[in-house]
Design an enzyme around this catalytic site. Structure first.
Site, PDB file in Angstrom:
ATOM      1  N   ASN A 112       7.568  17.415 -10.445  1.00  0.00           N
ATOM      2  CA  ASN A 112       6.607  17.521 -11.553  1.00  0.00           C
ATOM      3  C   ASN A 112       7.227  17.145 -12.902  1.00  0.00           C
ATOM      4  O   ASN A 112       6.799  17.613 -13.943  1.00  0.00           O
ATOM      5  CB  ASN A 112       5.966  18.906 -11.575  1.00  0.00           C
ATOM      6  CG  ASN A 112       7.005  19.995 -11.778  1.00  0.00           C
ATOM      7  OD1 ASN A 112       8.202  19.714 -11.882  1.00  0.00           O
ATOM      8  ND2 ASN A 112       6.566  21.223 -11.861  1.00  0.00           N
ATOM      9  N   GLU A 126      19.053  29.190 -21.456  1.00  0.00           N
ATOM     10  CA  GLU A 126      19.104  27.834 -20.891  1.00  0.00           C
ATOM     11  C   GLU A 126      19.827  26.859 -21.830  1.00  0.00           C
ATOM     12  O   GLU A 126      20.555  25.979 -21.369  1.00  0.00           O
ATOM     13  CB  GLU A 126      17.675  27.351 -20.588  1.00  0.00           C
ATOM     14  CG  GLU A 126      17.020  28.165 -19.468  1.00  0.00           C
ATOM     15  CD  GLU A 126      15.538  27.856 -19.260  1.00  0.00           C
ATOM     16  OE1 GLU A 126      14.933  28.505 -18.379  1.00  0.00           O
ATOM     17  OE2 GLU A 126      14.985  26.984 -19.965  1.00  0.00           O
TER      18      GLU A 126
HETATM   19  P1  IDP Z   1       7.245  25.716 -14.446  1.00  0.00           P
HETATM   20  O1  IDP Z   1       8.222  24.575 -14.234  1.00  0.00           O
HETATM   21  O2  IDP Z   1       5.877  25.218 -14.808  1.00  0.00           O
HETATM   22  O3  IDP Z   1       7.763  26.763 -15.404  1.00  0.00           O
HETATM   23  P2  IDP Z   1       7.893  27.581 -12.299  1.00  0.00           P
HETATM   24  O4  IDP Z   1       6.896  28.507 -11.659  1.00  0.00           O
HETATM   25  O5  IDP Z   1       8.899  28.166 -13.220  1.00  0.00           O
HETATM   26  O6  IDP Z   1       7.055  26.414 -13.020  1.00  0.00           O
HETATM   27  O7  IDP Z   1       8.624  26.820 -11.106  1.00  0.00           O
HETATM   28  C1  IDP Z   1       9.807  26.090 -11.339  1.00  0.00           C
HETATM   29  C2  IDP Z   1       9.724  24.778 -10.607  1.00  0.00           C
HETATM   30  O8  IDP Z   1       9.714  25.017  -9.202  1.00  0.00           O
HETATM   31  C3  IDP Z   1       8.437  23.969 -10.851  1.00  0.00           C
HETATM   32  O9  IDP Z   1       8.504  23.194 -12.032  1.00  0.00           O
HETATM   33  C4  IDP Z   1       8.364  23.111  -9.609  1.00  0.00           C
HETATM   34  O10 IDP Z   1       9.267  21.986  -9.688  1.00  0.00           O
HETATM   35  C5  IDP Z   1       8.894  24.061  -8.539  1.00  0.00           C
HETATM   36  N1  IDP Z   1       7.809  24.790  -7.873  1.00  0.00           N
HETATM   37  C6  IDP Z   1       7.136  25.842  -8.346  1.00  0.00           C
HETATM   38  N2  IDP Z   1       6.217  26.291  -7.463  1.00  0.00           N
HETATM   39  C7  IDP Z   1       6.349  25.483  -6.391  1.00  0.00           C
HETATM   40  C8  IDP Z   1       5.681  25.446  -5.121  1.00  0.00           C
HETATM   41  O11 IDP Z   1       4.791  26.246  -4.812  1.00  0.00           O
HETATM   42  N3  IDP Z   1       6.074  24.460  -4.275  1.00  0.00           N
HETATM   43  C9  IDP Z   1       7.065  23.570  -4.578  1.00  0.00           C
HETATM   44  N4  IDP Z   1       7.710  23.589  -5.743  1.00  0.00           N
HETATM   45  C10 IDP Z   1       7.367  24.528  -6.654  1.00  0.00           C
END
Ligand code: IDP
Ligand code: MG
Length: 156
Positions: A112, A126
């Site tokens: 993403n 961080e």
């Molecule tokens: P954020 O990046 O929007 O803060 P977080 O919940 O902190 O989202 O998750 C960290 C990273 O972990 C996300 O940016 C994404 O790359 C990965 N991630 C989060 N949830 C999922 C999931 O359900 N499946 C696969 N990867 C995930």
């Protein structure tokens, strides 16, 4: 000015869209005070994502983040943490709104494109993980007086 840590993830670097993403932050008025291209070491990726240690996607996430170079940015600006998060869009590329970075440039939920600190505490931690103090530069953009209203002495 508040500071935040942004990572342009391996997919953003490999797809050649770092310039476009950085340009969005610059045009918005967020100031780049630190930037580097690096391959994240395993231990650093594990520490950075340690809040997600128990999540099923953690191992894949660490593998992804260490698989290829990233661009790490330190941005400064009033409310920069919330502003950058809003510009990034929802976590999943499939759900992120058009107009956001994730909404405009990706469809994947795990690849993403971008990380952004989600709180003042996370940003401080961080920024320390990814930058030495001397790598964060105090400088005044020439356009600063037109980016903010300083009429009352503080940035508005
Ligand atoms: P954020 O990046 O929007 O803060 P977080 O919940 O902190 O989202 O998750 C960290 C990273 O972990 C996300 O940016 C994404 O790359 C990965 N991630 C989060 N949830 C999922 C999931 O359900 N499946 C696969 N990867 C995930
Ligand atoms: Mg997060």
């Amino acid at each position: 000015m508040e500071r935040t840590l942004i990572i342009l993830k391996p997919d953003a670097v490999q797809r050649g869209i770092c310039g476009e993403i950085i340009s969005r932050f610059e045009k918005k008025g967020l100031q780049v005070i630190g930037v580097k291209l690096m391959k994240i070491p395993q231990a650093l990726a594990e520490t950075h994502y340690s809040p997600h240690k128990e999540r099923p996607f953690y191992a894949g996430l660490v593998k992804f983040m260490t698989s290829s170079p990233v661009v790490v940015l330190a941005l400064a600006g009033k409310d920069s943490i919330a502003i950058a998060r809003k510009m990034m869009g929802a976590t999943f590329g499939s759900k992120a709104e058009p107009g956001t970075i994730r909404g405009d440039f990706g469809v994947s939920n795990s690849y993403n494109l971008i990380h952004g600190s989600d709180s003042v505490e996370a940003a401080a931690k961080e920024l320390r993980l990814f930058f030495n103090a001397e790598e964060l530069l105090e400088w005044t953009p020439a356009i600063q007086a037109w980016v903010y209203d300083f009429g009352k002495g503080t940035a508005e």
